[in-house]
Design a protein around this motif. Structure first.
Motif, PDB file in Angstrom:
ATOM      1  N   MET A 162     145.220  97.466   3.496  1.00 34.60           N
ATOM      2  CA  MET A 162     145.011  98.782   2.791  1.00 34.60           C
ATOM      3  C   MET A 162     146.339  99.423   2.412  1.00 34.60           C
ATOM      4  O   MET A 162     147.029  99.103   3.102  1.00 34.60           O
ATOM      5  N   LEU A 163     146.243 100.024   1.285  1.00 33.89           N
ATOM      6  CA  LEU A 163     147.393 100.718   0.746  1.00 33.89           C
ATOM      7  C   LEU A 163     147.308 102.076   1.292  1.00 33.89           C
ATOM      8  O   LEU A 163     146.268 102.502   0.700  1.00 33.89           O
ATOM      9  N   VAL A 186     157.764  99.393  -7.404  1.00 32.27           N
ATOM     10  CA  VAL A 186     157.089 100.304  -6.050  1.00 32.27           C
ATOM     11  C   VAL A 186     157.676  99.623  -4.791  1.00 32.27           C
ATOM     12  O   VAL A 186     158.237  98.645  -4.818  1.00 32.27           O
ATOM     13  N   LEU A 187     157.659 100.507  -3.826  1.00 32.99           N
ATOM     14  CA  LEU A 187     158.466 100.118  -2.605  1.00 32.99           C
ATOM     15  C   LEU A 187     157.267 100.451  -1.444  1.00 32.99           C
ATOM     16  O   LEU A 187     156.434 101.345  -1.316  1.00 32.99           O
ATOM     17  N   ILE A 188     157.114  99.345  -0.685  1.00 31.64           N
ATOM     18  CA  ILE A 188     155.979  99.188   0.135  1.00 31.64           C
ATOM     19  C   ILE A 188     156.477  98.810   1.709  1.00 31.64           C
ATOM     20  O   ILE A 188     157.336  97.900   1.814  1.00 31.64           O
ATOM     21  N   HIS A 189     156.125  99.529   2.430  1.00 28.15           N
ATOM     22  CA  HIS A 189     156.456  99.214   3.676  1.00 28.15           C
ATOM     23  C   HIS A 189     155.406  98.479   4.616  1.00 28.15           C
ATOM     24  O   HIS A 189     154.039  98.542   4.381  1.00 28.15           O
ATOM     25  N   THR A 206     150.240 102.371 -11.854  1.00 28.97           N
ATOM     26  CA  THR A 206     149.204 103.321 -11.916  1.00 28.97           C
ATOM     27  C   THR A 206     147.899 102.799 -11.646  1.00 28.97           C
ATOM     28  O   THR A 206     147.207 103.433 -10.523  1.00 28.97           O
ATOM     29  N   SER A 207     147.615 101.456 -11.775  1.00 26.63           N
ATOM     30  CA  SER A 207     146.337 100.917 -11.435  1.00 26.63           C
ATOM     31  C   SER A 207     146.496 100.720  -9.689  1.00 26.63           C
ATOM     32  O   SER A 207     145.633 100.905  -9.043  1.00 26.63           O
ATOM     33  N   LEU A 208     147.575 100.669  -9.015  1.00 28.21           N
ATOM     34  CA  LEU A 208     147.848 100.333  -7.643  1.00 28.21           C
ATOM     35  C   LEU A 208     147.770 101.760  -7.022  1.00 28.21           C
ATOM     36  O   LEU A 208     147.073 101.912  -5.879  1.00 28.21           O
ATOM     37  N   GLN A 209     148.273 102.730  -7.636  1.00 27.28           N
ATOM     38  CA  GLN A 209     147.991 104.117  -7.206  1.00 27.28           C
ATOM     39  C   GLN A 209     146.629 104.670  -7.255  1.00 27.28           C
ATOM     40  O   GLN A 209     146.223 105.496  -6.404  1.00 27.28           O
ATOM     41  N   ARG A 262     155.184 106.429  -5.555  1.00 28.38           N
ATOM     42  CA  ARG A 262     155.391 104.960  -5.472  1.00 28.38           C
ATOM     43  C   ARG A 262     155.851 104.230  -4.442  1.00 28.38           C
ATOM     44  O   ARG A 262     156.525 103.073  -4.210  1.00 28.38           O
ATOM     45  N   PHE A 263     155.740 104.796  -3.344  1.00 24.44           N
ATOM     46  CA  PHE A 263     156.451 104.523  -2.070  1.00 24.44           C
ATOM     47  C   PHE A 263     155.113 104.454  -0.859  1.00 24.44           C
ATOM     48  O   PHE A 263     154.292 105.460  -0.811  1.00 24.44           O
ATOM     49  N   PHE A 264     154.758 103.123  -0.657  1.00 29.66           N
ATOM     50  CA  PHE A 264     153.365 102.887   0.017  1.00 29.66           C
ATOM     51  C   PHE A 264     153.700 102.337   1.436  1.00 29.66           C
ATOM     52  O   PHE A 264     154.738 102.049   1.630  1.00 29.66           O
ATOM     53  N   ASN A 265     152.566 102.588   1.957  1.00 28.57           N
ATOM     54  CA  ASN A 265     152.367 101.876   3.492  1.00 28.57           C
ATOM     55  C   ASN A 265     151.087 100.973   3.376  1.00 28.57           C
ATOM     56  O   ASN A 265     150.201 101.196   3.251  1.00 28.57           O
ATOM     57  N   LEU A 266     151.548  99.798   3.679  1.00 28.89           N
ATOM     58  CA  LEU A 266     150.385  98.487   3.909  1.00 28.89           C
ATOM     59  C   LEU A 266     149.932  98.411   5.197  1.00 28.89           C
ATOM     60  O   LEU A 266     150.610  98.044   6.039  1.00 28.89           O
TER      61      LEU A 266
END
Length: 584
Positions: free
Chosen positions: A8-9, A77-80, A124-127, A146-150
């Motif tokens: 989950m993001l 995007v930047l994803i942790h 946008t779809s990811l957000q 656009r900085f997410f946490n997975l």
């Protein structure tokens, strides 16, 4: 629907950030499925450091590069990520939102992924499917970035399917490693090119810098719609090295220009705005608000300092996810033009960057430069000195700024705060130099030139490319190329300048001696550039020279004794015999 078992993001909450400001070591992760990309990067890096080879590829304008990079960052995007993750499933999960152009992983405070989509709509779809995390003991400040946490829904299912991830350092080599690389080089030209390759910004590092600016732009746009945050300085001028700070420019000028051509009839519509006494006060107020916003609402932004009373007000902070130390300014357009000018000089001839990187590394090895403000020579000053030196070669390797100005057309004209910042922006209209000197020869001549430069009376001026009488008494005078009344090296004191001159002379002497007896590359003995980067070698040379050189008091004493002994009256006494003591 999202792929099962992937994760989950969530928007990264502020409470998940560390309060301590640290400088992480980046490590790029080479994963399965990215071998072709690694080979491509290696080939590109090799091409970038080939000096003396003719490149017929049309060169892009600075503005074109910035535009392409900025558009690329807006699709990124930047994803942790969790430490253990299947790259294949991760990409499959994200691909539901659209095609992916490129991606890479790196380690900072944990594992991060930089993913570039083909279209902005994918972001946008990811957000739209990302949730704000719920906290048990703390409250999250909701910010849609656009900085997410997975997070993994079922972490145990990933362990057995995890891809083999091999990490490689994304930081400058250690002194020992660099010395080994230089010792095994075939020639001094190869040494300078090797150093450039090891220290220059990588493609991934450049992407991360533009992405970081884009993330800050998203935050600033909440207050100033359609604003732009642009990187400047070392990050974009072609002279940045791995680990350098990230300078940002908050550009608000474009906001009022968007609709200037859409007015019609006898009416002119203007925004209602707040008025303040001066532009400096406006800059301070804007940066104060942005600083507060970064501190309270910016994911990953820590250690925020508002330095508003400086000559150029700024907000300083650490972007923890990227590992960059950032300086954000506004109303600093001359700095942008300086970045563009250096980009042109660094792109015109492949020898320029190799020489600048080597001189900077040499200066750093001997503590001529420092990250702490003081009386030291700065990297910017050293770059100006190299450019000036290359303008003085016969034939010149680099053109003067006045020559670049003479090639400019109407669209190149640029006046900033009364300063003429005009120069040609199309590199393809600048005739290449016919100079064929090697990097080895240029390095030696650089030390010879500035080891004997008349700093006491002459200034350095890249606008005209010739020495001029110093307009002030500062030990080192390097004219600012645009604000010509300013001396960019005014901070340098006499002792630091003398240290530079002494080291330059000793380096030139060492290189001249090595011409007579150069060890073979297979001997693994320091030679050429590797020797110059060892402070102990130059210290021993300096000490040997001091031992050979008599003290000034003794030289004066001997001179007086010699004058007395040559006088007629002394000849009549002592019967032509004279004993002179030379003991200190």
């Amino acid at each position: 629907m999202a792929a099962r078992g992937v994760g989950m993001l969530a928007c990264l909450p502020l409470c998940a950030q560390r309060s301590q400001v640290l400088r992480p070591t980046h490590r790029l992760l080479s994963c399965s499925g990215t071998v072709a990309a690694d080979v491509k990067r290696e080939e590109q890096s090799s091409r970038n450091v080939e000096t003396g080879s003719e490149d017929r590829t049309p060169k892009k304008k600075f503005s074109e590069v910035q535009k392409e990079r900025r558009e690329q960052a807006q699709r990124t995007v930047l994803i942790h990520c969790p430490n253990k993750i299947s790259e294949k499933k991760f990409l499959k999960y994200l691909s539901q939102h659209g095609p992916i152009n490129s991606h890479f992983f790196y380690e900072s405070f944990g594992l991060y992924a930089v993913v570039e989509f083909s279209q902005k709509e994918s972001v946008t779809s990811l957000q739209n499917v990302t949730r704000t995390p719920s906290m048990e003991t703390e409250a999250a400040i909701p910010f849609k970035s656009r900085f997410f946490n997975l997070k993994m829904k079922n972490p145990s299912s990933q362990t057995s399917e995890q891809s083999c991830i091999q990490s490689s350092n994304h930081s400058p080599p250690s002194n020992k490693k660099l010395s080994e690389l230089l010792c095994y080089a075939e020639s001094m030209d190869d040494q300078l090119n090797t150093l450039l390759k090891e220290f220059q910004l990588t493609e991934e590092d450049i992407k991360l810098r533009y992405l970081t600016c884009s993330l800050i732009e998203d935050l600033a746009a909440a207050y100033f719609q359609n604003c732009t945050v642009r990187p400047f300085g070392s990050s974009v001028n072609s002279f940045g090295k791995l680990g350098c700070d990230l300078d940002m420019f908050l550009d608000l000028d474009e906001i009022g220009k968007l609709n200037t051509n859409k007015t019609s009839g006898n009416f002119l519509m203007e925004f209602q705005v707040k008025n303040v006494p001066s532009e400096r006060i406006a800059t301070q107020k804007i940066l104060s608000v942005i600083g507060e916003c970064l501190d309270h609402f910016g994911p990953g932004c820590v250690g925020v300092q508002k330095i508003l009373n400086a000559r150029c007000p700024l907000v300083r902070f650490s972007h923890q996810a990227s590992g960059f130390q950032c300086d954000l300014t506004t109303n600093n357009r001359i700095a942008l033009k300086s970045s563009e000018l250096l980009y042109i000089y660094g792109t015109l001839d492949s020898r320029v960057r190799a020489l600048v990187f080597s001189i900077r590394c040499w200066a750093r090895a001997h503590s001529l430069t420092s990250s702490i403000p003081g009386s030291w020579i700065t990297n910017f000053s050293l770059t100006m000195m190299v450019i000036f030196f290359l303008q003085r070669r016969s034939p010149p390797i680099l053109p003067t700024l006045d020559y670049l100005k003479s090639l400019a057309d109407a669209e190149d004209k640029c006046i900033i705060e009364g300063h003429n910042c005009t120069f040609i922006r199309d590199l393809n209209r600048i005739k290449p130099s016919g100079n064929t000197e090697t990097l080895e020869s240029l390095l030696k001549e650089f030390f010879e030139y500035f080891g004997n430069f008349a700093f006491n009376k002459n200034s350095i001026n890249i606008r005209q490319g010739r020495e001029q009488n110093k307009p002030e008494s500062s030990p080192l005078h390097i004219q600012n190329p645009f604000e010509t009344s300013l001396n960019i090296s005014k901070n340098v004191n006499q002792s630091q300048l003398q240290k530079f001159v002494d080291l330059a002379r000793e380096s030139a002497w060492i290189l001249s001696q090595e011409d007579k007896d150069r060890p073979s590359p297979s001997s693994n003995q320091p030679w050429g550039l590797a020797t110059l980067l060892q402070p102990s070698v130059l210290s021993s040379v300096s000490l040997a020279k001091k031992k050979r050189k008599k003290p000034a008091s003794e030289r004066i004493k001997n001179l007086l004794e010699s004058i007395k002994s040559s006088s007629p009256e002394n000849d009549t006494h002592t019967n032509g015999k004279r004993t002179v003591s030379t003991q200190a």
